[in-house]
Every structure is written in structure tokens, then in C-alpha cells.
Write a protein that holds these residues in place. Sequence first.
Motif, PDB file in Angstrom:
ATOM      1  N   LEU A   1       8.109   2.998  -7.167  1.00  0.00           N
ATOM      2  CA  LEU A   1       7.990   1.754  -6.404  1.00  0.00           C
ATOM      3  C   LEU A   1       9.363   1.296  -5.897  1.00  0.00           C
ATOM      4  O   LEU A   1       9.500   0.874  -4.742  1.00  0.00           O
ATOM      5  CB  LEU A   1       7.364   0.681  -7.309  1.00  0.00           C
ATOM      6  CG  LEU A   1       6.993  -0.650  -6.685  1.00  0.00           C
ATOM      7  CD1 LEU A   1       5.999  -0.469  -5.546  1.00  0.00           C
ATOM      8  CD2 LEU A   1       6.383  -1.580  -7.750  1.00  0.00           C
ATOM      9  N   ALA A   2      10.348   1.422  -6.745  1.00  0.00           N
ATOM     10  CA  ALA A   2      11.704   0.981  -6.364  1.00  0.00           C
ATOM     11  C   ALA A   2      12.263   1.835  -5.222  1.00  0.00           C
ATOM     12  O   ALA A   2      13.118   1.382  -4.465  1.00  0.00           O
ATOM     13  CB  ALA A   2      12.619   1.047  -7.573  1.00  0.00           C
ATOM     14  N   LYS A   3      11.755   3.064  -5.129  1.00  0.00           N
ATOM     15  CA  LYS A   3      12.265   3.986  -4.088  1.00  0.00           C
ATOM     16  C   LYS A   3      11.619   3.757  -2.722  1.00  0.00           C
ATOM     17  O   LYS A   3      12.067   4.298  -1.717  1.00  0.00           O
ATOM     18  CB  LYS A   3      11.982   5.438  -4.510  1.00  0.00           C
ATOM     19  CG  LYS A   3      13.076   6.037  -5.388  1.00  0.00           C
ATOM     20  CD  LYS A   3      13.020   7.555  -5.373  1.00  0.00           C
ATOM     21  CE  LYS A   3      11.872   8.073  -6.203  1.00  0.00           C
ATOM     22  NZ  LYS A   3      11.806   9.502  -6.381  1.00  0.00           N
ATOM     23  N   GLN A   4      10.524   3.002  -2.698  1.00  0.00           N
ATOM     24  CA  GLN A   4       9.798   2.831  -1.436  1.00  0.00           C
ATOM     25  C   GLN A   4      10.671   2.116  -0.408  1.00  0.00           C
ATOM     26  O   GLN A   4      11.329   1.139  -0.726  1.00  0.00           O
ATOM     27  CB  GLN A   4       8.506   2.032  -1.654  1.00  0.00           C
ATOM     28  CG  GLN A   4       7.495   2.745  -2.510  1.00  0.00           C
ATOM     29  CD  GLN A   4       7.167   4.125  -2.003  1.00  0.00           C
ATOM     30  OE1 GLN A   4       6.806   4.313  -0.853  1.00  0.00           O
ATOM     31  NE2 GLN A   4       7.328   5.131  -2.850  1.00  0.00           N
ATOM     32  N   ARG A   5      10.640   2.639   0.789  1.00  0.00           N
ATOM     33  CA  ARG A   5      11.466   2.051   1.845  1.00  0.00           C
ATOM     34  C   ARG A   5      10.634   1.481   2.986  1.00  0.00           C
ATOM     35  O   ARG A   5      11.161   1.128   4.028  1.00  0.00           O
ATOM     36  CB  ARG A   5      12.447   3.109   2.393  1.00  0.00           C
ATOM     37  CG  ARG A   5      13.502   3.536   1.372  1.00  0.00           C
ATOM     38  CD  ARG A   5      14.533   2.425   1.130  1.00  0.00           C
ATOM     39  NE  ARG A   5      15.402   2.726   0.010  1.00  0.00           N
ATOM     40  CZ  ARG A   5      15.209   2.300  -1.248  1.00  0.00           C
ATOM     41  NH1 ARG A   5      14.159   1.557  -1.559  1.00  0.00           N
ATOM     42  NH2 ARG A   5      16.056   2.606  -2.214  1.00  0.00           N
ATOM     43  N   THR A   6       9.331   1.470   2.804  1.00  0.00           N
ATOM     44  CA  THR A   6       8.486   0.904   3.863  1.00  0.00           C
ATOM     45  C   THR A   6       7.860  -0.388   3.366  1.00  0.00           C
ATOM     46  O   THR A   6       7.587  -0.527   2.181  1.00  0.00           O
ATOM     47  CB  THR A   6       7.359   1.881   4.259  1.00  0.00           C
ATOM     48  OG1 THR A   6       6.735   2.341   3.073  1.00  0.00           O
ATOM     49  CG2 THR A   6       7.882   3.050   5.048  1.00  0.00           C
ATOM     50  N   GLY A   7       7.651  -1.291   4.271  1.00  0.00           N
ATOM     51  CA  GLY A   7       7.021  -2.559   3.919  1.00  0.00           C
ATOM     52  C   GLY A   7       7.982  -3.502   3.226  1.00  0.00           C
ATOM     53  O   GLY A   7       9.146  -3.183   2.982  1.00  0.00           O
ATOM     54  N   LYS A   8       7.460  -4.670   2.916  1.00  0.00           N
ATOM     55  CA  LYS A   8       8.282  -5.690   2.275  1.00  0.00           C
ATOM     56  C   LYS A   8       8.599  -5.262   0.838  1.00  0.00           C
ATOM     57  O   LYS A   8       7.681  -4.990   0.063  1.00  0.00           O
ATOM     58  CB  LYS A   8       7.487  -7.006   2.282  1.00  0.00           C
ATOM     59  CG  LYS A   8       8.365  -8.223   2.208  1.00  0.00           C
ATOM     60  CD  LYS A   8       7.518  -9.460   2.451  1.00  0.00           C
ATOM     61  CE  LYS A   8       8.390 -10.688   2.278  1.00  0.00           C
ATOM     62  NZ  LYS A   8       7.627 -11.918   2.423  1.00  0.00           N
ATOM     63  N   PRO A   9       9.885  -5.190   0.492  1.00  0.00           N
ATOM     64  CA  PRO A   9      10.211  -4.653  -0.835  1.00  0.00           C
ATOM     65  C   PRO A   9       9.920  -5.637  -1.964  1.00  0.00           C
ATOM     66  O   PRO A   9       9.996  -6.851  -1.779  1.00  0.00           O
ATOM     67  CB  PRO A   9      11.710  -4.357  -0.744  1.00  0.00           C
ATOM     68  CG  PRO A   9      12.221  -5.279   0.297  1.00  0.00           C
ATOM     69  CD  PRO A   9      11.098  -5.537   1.258  1.00  0.00           C
ATOM     70  N   SER A  10       9.608  -5.079  -3.112  1.00  0.00           N
ATOM     71  CA  SER A  10       9.381  -5.909  -4.301  1.00  0.00           C
ATOM     72  C   SER A  10      10.721  -6.284  -4.931  1.00  0.00           C
ATOM     73  O   SER A  10      11.646  -5.484  -4.950  1.00  0.00           O
ATOM     74  CB  SER A  10       8.552  -5.103  -5.310  1.00  0.00           C
ATOM     75  OG  SER A  10       8.626  -5.693  -6.571  1.00  0.00           O
ATOM     76  N   ARG A  11      10.787  -7.509  -5.435  1.00  0.00           N
ATOM     77  CA  ARG A  11      11.976  -7.905  -6.189  1.00  0.00           C
ATOM     78  C   ARG A  11      11.743  -7.689  -7.685  1.00  0.00           C
ATOM     79  O   ARG A  11      12.621  -7.270  -8.416  1.00  0.00           O
ATOM     80  CB  ARG A  11      12.301  -9.383  -5.926  1.00  0.00           C
ATOM     81  CG  ARG A  11      12.872  -9.609  -4.543  1.00  0.00           C
ATOM     82  CD  ARG A  11      13.064 -11.072  -4.276  1.00  0.00           C
ATOM     83  NE  ARG A  11      11.783 -11.776  -4.317  1.00  0.00           N
ATOM     84  CZ  ARG A  11      11.630 -13.054  -4.027  1.00  0.00           C
ATOM     85  NH1 ARG A  11      12.663 -13.790  -3.700  1.00  0.00           N
ATOM     86  NH2 ARG A  11      10.447 -13.621  -4.078  1.00  0.00           N
TER      87      ARG A  11
END
Lengths: 534, 496
Positions: B94-104
Motif C-alpha cells: 500500500l505504501a508503494k502505491q503511486r496512483t490515486g490519493k495516498p494514504s497517510r
Amino acid sequence: MKQGVVILMLAAGLLTAITAAQAEDSRRGGVLNYGEYGRPATLDPITSNEMIALRISELLFNGLVGINERQDVVPELAQSWDIAKDGMTYTFHLRKDVTWHAKPGETPMPFTASDVVFTYNIMMNPKTITPLKVRYEFIDKVEKIDDYTVRFTLKRPVLNALAKFSFKIIPKFALKNPLYLTRDDPFVQQPIGTGPYRLSKITEDHEIVMVANEHYFKGRPNIDEFVAKPFADQNILTQALTFNAIDMIVLVNPRSIAELQGDKRFILQPYNALSYSFFGYNLRNPLLADKRVRQAFGYALNREEMLSSFFNNQGTIISGPFAPGSWAYNLDVKPMPYDPKKAIALLGDAGFKRGSDGIMQKDGKKLQMTLLVPIEKESESTKRVVLAFQNYLKNVGVGIKVEFKEWQAWKEDVFNEHHFDIVLASWVFDDSADISSLFHSAEIGPWRNNFIGYSNPEVDSLIVESKLTLDYEKRRTINRKLHALLAEEAPYTFLWTLTNYSAYHKKIHHVQIHPYKFFPFANEWYIPLNQQKR
Amino acid sequence: MSMLLKLTAGGLLMLIAGLALSSEDATTRALRLYERRHYEEAEQLLRPAMPGMEAGQRAAASLALGMNYLASAELYQALFRSALLIEEDYLKLLAKQRTGKPSRYVELYLGQVLSESGRSGEAVKHFRKFAGLEGVPAEAGSAVRAEIAADLVRKGQVQRALHELAGMSEGNDATRSALAGVYAMAAAKEMKPEDIADAVQRTLKVAGKHPERRVLRNLLRVYAYSGSMGKALDLLQGADLGEASIVEELGNSKSISFYDTSLFDDLYRVHVAAAEMYLKQAANDTGLAGTAAYYLAVANLLQGRGEAAQEYFARTLESGKLPPAIRVMAQAGQARAQYMAGRKADAAAAWTSLQAGRQEDPVLMSVILNACTDAHADCGKLEKPALVLAEKGEGKRFFPLYSALGRYYLRERKYAQAFQYLEAGRDKSYKNKIEANDPLMMVSLAEACYRNRKFSENLEIYFELGKQFPVVRQIQDAMQGIYAMEHRSAGEVKIF
């Protein structure tokens, strides 16, 4: 001294080569008869929309890429590929050693980029009968760069695009009509592929005999012949296995699992196909267009009891359009409980009142329906489900007439003519758990999967949003919403996911089963020489 | 996990037959539930019934309840390990995802999982990153400080942990309970963590609210570490253990649920302590002392207390005429306790000697191999005879041996063999039903599925487990997330 070492090494090398060849020989040969629960309408990968044909396609055809047992995309007809940084173009470099199946004595034709372009064009032609179009609408165009290079340009980047190029390639030369493919084309019954097995014949008993492809680009498969034997009843399948009439059952009747587990001759292997059974409602019928009526049907059924009594509890009750083993299943949505009082109340809300014969009526019209069931499903368990459905609905004032039909006729009625009220059927999904073809309104039409005629702008919009996004978590969220919405809308009464086990004789070795496609690794299966029979 | 011995309800009833329990006695009914692995239902039936029981009946009930809590504790401990594995993989993806609004919040929860896995350095980086993110609410900032302090306690740096918390405003229930949780972990009685927890509970009660998931975990942590088992068990009554700690909304069509993996550890602590409490009560009854000693030994093994476990196993073995099979089980467990206490050669010799002469008994072979596997000892010498027997064997009698081999291969990271044997040990007549298959075995099988990237098979196992143990929801959620990101397929669907 040095020369002696070299000679020794050569001798050792030779010995290794001989040993390997002997090992290969000891694995080569034999016939694998496997039992299917019916026979397919077509054998090609374009027009077919059923699992029996899909399994055969895996033996006969290849895609540009494959997916191995660890979920990696691996080369098949394409030996490598380049993906543009923007994810908009995929260029595939094809193998040059692939040929199309040829009968003994014929010269095999080479597989080239023209076949890839041809397959895509055939698949997308509006006149081609296929459920595949919806999956490939994201492709803008395909170009042959040279004989062994082909380039796909997408309309937009999509998630998992590379895996989607696993669709099977058909030969340009083999179709009667070079523009589109219908079920009238001889190719659909006599397909020619590149796969590990080639179609040899279809017997009078409808057995499909496939023989090893001597020129298979991954090397000749070990087993000489695969024979698909159709059975009308799952119980007979089990008997056929135990009496050695067949060597493998692709899907064991849940009620037979205990029996087979206790038989030392066989191995039970689970494979988790994402599947579920359902009662589907024809929404063209005005009575069924009312959501309250469909919901009432759901509340009227005691699914726990049905699963327990008819399938030995070998499965899981589901709450919506995804299987519980899927990433998209909404764990917050609980299955509809058995509540006949609520069912009656819902029918009352929908304007129905019981007539003197106990059947609900509205505006002089009785709430009576026909349940269409394919005869291949006429196993003992299915008969019991159907009977129970009839009884449960009778309790709430709904009359159900059951009609069994031969599989092809059933499909004609359901998929083409839409001539039914209610059907009992099952879907099987690959890991994508893609329900768009089942519920998007654009998928209403002959030989399309939305045969119930379901149309809901909110569902359409969510499906489109899910397809457009490149964000995995967003897609998950959207699918959870879809699950909740469709559970509430009840276009189907979602029943259960049954346990999937294959059973096979221990003489078959190195068996890997793909959870959806079943046979992609069958070229590596073998039967040791001393256990082969013909 | 011990997988050493679980007496069936029938077996236990034989042992306590002298106590004249009727078939409808609460203890008898609870034992039937225990046998079906409905631990929570058994507890809910038996615990409230105990105060009204006569002394003689109470001893048997204590034994049954102790066993029940012990089985739960073993399961939560196993689930904790699986949760750490799957949560970490999911959060990293999840932390690696670069698409969409990122999670904090992914940073906070990844930090937590890493800390609980003993990787403090990596964990703190994520905590600090989270704290530095724009828009992180103040209470989340407090949560970070509490997590950093908890991380320090795990490393044994209690004073630094308390220093980290010094001057922190108690704020809302979440912060107060988080502080109390860390004080309890640090055994800082002077900070009165139990009083803080009680006060939070009172406030919630007055407001007519149930504790939110994160508060629940903190309160449970306080009572677990303070040894207030009664309060901890009361807190769990009616609690929704499947609820997410935080649901992060990232626009209209994206929400991510985050869970505290440490809840499994807190549940384990509560249950193992409750098990000890009730088993010790049962041990006061001379008729039950031997059986209770056996389970107390297992409870000590679970908690890594080798010396105490040896002592209890010795008491079991001295307690009169034991059935031969149970004697072997106690001896195998005692060897594990020896290994734990540093007497590795003695342990290895004991297992080898136990195995000799029992090489045709799949159940005892499985017990011995399990004891060795759980001790993290070198089991190579035990593996071979077990394999020989497994290859010869057929039928349900061999299921425990197949499972033991599967668990051994899982520990050895031979995942294909692990899956093969664990699957062979599963009763396929009732594939994922815990009534037919021990949930501990199912957790191992689920891990083997995961390691072999059979994601849907893993999910199906947890789907069934989740019906009895709602806390597994967090594993399901993380597993679904991994599956969603990692699967490769074309989007096919067919009718059949």
C-alpha cells in the motif's frame, strides 16, 4: 591426465544425457480420460462461454502471455514484450518456432503476427458471437510491425493490462468467414491451435479426443492423449472414477468428497475457483422487475438448510456477487437470512394477496414462474435444490414450475432468446472477479452475460469507475459498494460457493491445477510407463 | 503454539467422571462446545455459571474453562504471527502505491507492525514520517508518541519510554487509554494505568458508548499487563473485535481500513493469563491436579517459561497412572521445555528416544515432531521416520502426522511441501469447518496457502474462521488488499 579428465567428463555428460532421455521416455505416453459434467457447445476460445470449453481451450490454444501458479505473467506465444512508460502501448515479440496444429502428413503452418491481429479483429467484430468484447474495449488498435512483432495501443492505461493479453490466439487461415466468427463456422467444432494438444476427433459418444502436439514449442507433452468424457450426472462421474472408467474428475460432487477421501487410489486436490451458484431473475418479466418480489424470493429460502442437507455443508453461503475467496467480497454485507414472514410482507408491499388456491395474485395475475434448469445439472443435489426452491416459494404463495432442458437448448433459451423467468446457474471467475459483463446494461443482448436484462445507472457508473481507475484501493472500495448495492437489489438470489476439488488417480504425477483454467500446466503431467494403459 | 495435546471433551469427561456431572451440566455443555472449537460460546456459557456452582463442580468447571482459555490463547498467538506477516506485506504494498490519493495512516500502521515484529529502527522511521505528514490530526500525533513509547518498552527501554510520554496531554479517551496501555506495558504502577483505564470505562458508560476499537485495544492492554483478568474478560463481552481502528476516507470512492495487529497479542495475553488462573484453581482439586498440571505446563510453554513448564510436566508425569499416549505427550512437551531452558542436547535425545519404538503410531509421531518444531530445534532426525510413516499411511488416523510435517516444513520455509502436507492433513469432508479441522492447523494451512500465493484459498479459510473469531477480519482485509494488488488475470467469467 588432462585427457583422461576430459574423457571422464564427456562420459559423465553422456551418461547424464542418456539418463535424462530415459527419464523422459519413462514419463512419455499414456491416456488420461477425464470426466466432465457435460459437453461444450463450441470448442474455440472466442465463442464459448462455459467452463468445459475453457478447459479444452487450455489444451488446444495459447495466449501471447500466460500466468503461472505464482501469479506471474510469463511468456507464451510472445517471448518478450516492451511496455511504453505511459502504459499506452504494448509491443510483443513473438516466438518464431510456433506452428499451428497439423494432421499427420500435413505441413504445419507457422504462427505469425498476422494471426494475432486477425484474432483481435475477429474478437471485436460486432457480428462475432463472443462474451469477450467487453474485456478488450480498452484496446484502441493493433498493428503488425513485422511477421514476429505486434503492437497494441490502448485507449487508456488499465490495471493488469499485461495479464489481459492472455487471450487465446486463433489462426488466420482456418476460418470459413475471415471477418467474424459465429457458431455456424466449422472452426468452432474443429478448432486448430498452437497448444500442447491438438483435436483428434469427437466420437459418437461426444468424447473429445486430443492428442499430443509433437511440435509443441515448449516440448512435446508427456501424456499421449487427453480424452474429455461427458457425463450427465455428477454422481455417475464419481462412480466412473471409482470403477476406473476415467482417471480424473475436474469437479467432484461435494457429496462424494468423503467417499473419495477414504479411497487410497485417488488424490483430492483443491483448486479455488471463484465461483458461486444463484437463482437469476429475468427482469423483462414485469413481476420480477419489482425489487420487493426478488427480495421476497431470497427471504423465502433457507439456504443454510439447503447447503447442509444437499451438499453436506461443503460450501459457504454468500451475500452478493463475489465469491468469499475473492478480494472484492464485502465482508460487511451479511447473507440474507431465512425469514418467510418478511418474504410474505414484502410480497404484500408489492401489492400481492393470496388467492383461494394459496398463490399470490396481483391485478388478477398469479405469481407463477418457470424455473429453467439445464439437464446436465440434473444431479441428485440439483434436483433437491430445485424441489426445495419450489417448496420454499410455495410456502410464501409463489408457484414454481420446473423445466429441465438440454444444456444447449437451455443456453439458447437463456442467453439468446431470454425465454425464461428464473434460472439456476453458476458463474466462475478468474482472479479479477470482474462482474461487469453480468450487470452492466451495455451487456444486455443475445449471447451476452447480462441475460437477466439488469439495468441500473448507479451500478453502470460504479462498474465504469472501477474499470477506469488505476488505484487498487479505489477499485476495492468501488467493488465493495457494488457488492452492497447488488445484494440489496437482488437481481439474483445469491446462493453459495461450493467446495472445489478435483480427484485423480495416483498414477498421474506432477499435477498442478490452475484454479480457473485448470489445464495450463497439463503438458508437464505424466503417467509412469508401468502404469500406462490404453 | 503447542499443538501438543488437546483432550477431547469425551477424554476430559472420563478424567473427571468421579465428579458426577450430568449431561446437561454447564461444564459438560461447555466441553462439547470446546470440542467443536466454539471457544467463545463455551466461555460465555461457563464463566457466568461458575459462581452458582458447588465447590466440587467448580473444580471441573475451572479445568474446562482453563483449557478453553488456553486453546483460545494458542489460537490468538498463532493468529498474531500470521497477522504480522500479512499486515506487513499489505501495508508495504500500500505504501508503494503511486496512483490515486495516498494514504497517510499507512505510515502509522506500518510502523506499528514493524515494531511488533521487533524491527524498531524501521518502525520509528515510519512513525516519524507519519507525525511529519501534513494534516495529521492532533490525536494521531499523540498516538504516534504512544506507539514510539510502546516500541521502546518492547526493547526494554522503559525509562526512555516514560520520558517520551512525559508532559503529554491526556486529551480524549483514545489518548488517555493509549498512555495507560504503555504505562501498563512498562509496569509503571506509579502512573496508575488501571485507574486511568477504569476512568475511561466509566466515562464511556455514562455516555452510553462502547469503546472504539483502538480504545478497546488500549484498555485490554492495560488489564492484560496489570493481571486484571476479570476486567479484561468483561471488557471483551459484546465487543466488536472485527471493527477497524481507523477508516481513512480518501475521496468518495476510496476508503481504507486500518487495524491494530497488537490486538491479537493482547487477546493472547488475556486468555493465557485467564487460563493459568482457572487451571491453578482446578489444580487445587486432588482428582484434577494431574490434568491441570499438564495444561499449566502448556500455558508456561506458550509464555516461554521453560523451567516452570518442566516442573508442571514433571507433576503430570508423577500424577499416578497416565494413559501411555498421554505420558508420551507430556514427555515430548517436557523435552520442549528442556530445550527452552537451554538443555538442548537432553531435549533432542528425549525426542529421539520417544520416537524409537513408536514409528508406526502416526499420532504420537506427530506429537513428537510438533514439540520439536515448536521448540525451533533441529528436527532433521525426527523428520525422516515421520516421512517414511506418512508415505505408508492413509486415512484420517494419519491427518495429525501430515499436519505435523506441514507445520515443520512451514517453519523450515519449504512452502510447497508445507502446503502439500497441511492440505493432506485437512479433513476434506468438511473443508474449512473448524468443527472438523483444528483452527490452529487451519491457520498454518492458511499461511502455507499465502506463501504459495494461493490467496483465495487463504481467504476462504479465514472466511470460515471469521464466523467464530471475528478478530480475524483484519487478516481478511489485509489479505484482500494484497490479492487485489497482486493477482494477474484477464477478467474472465464463464457459466457452468
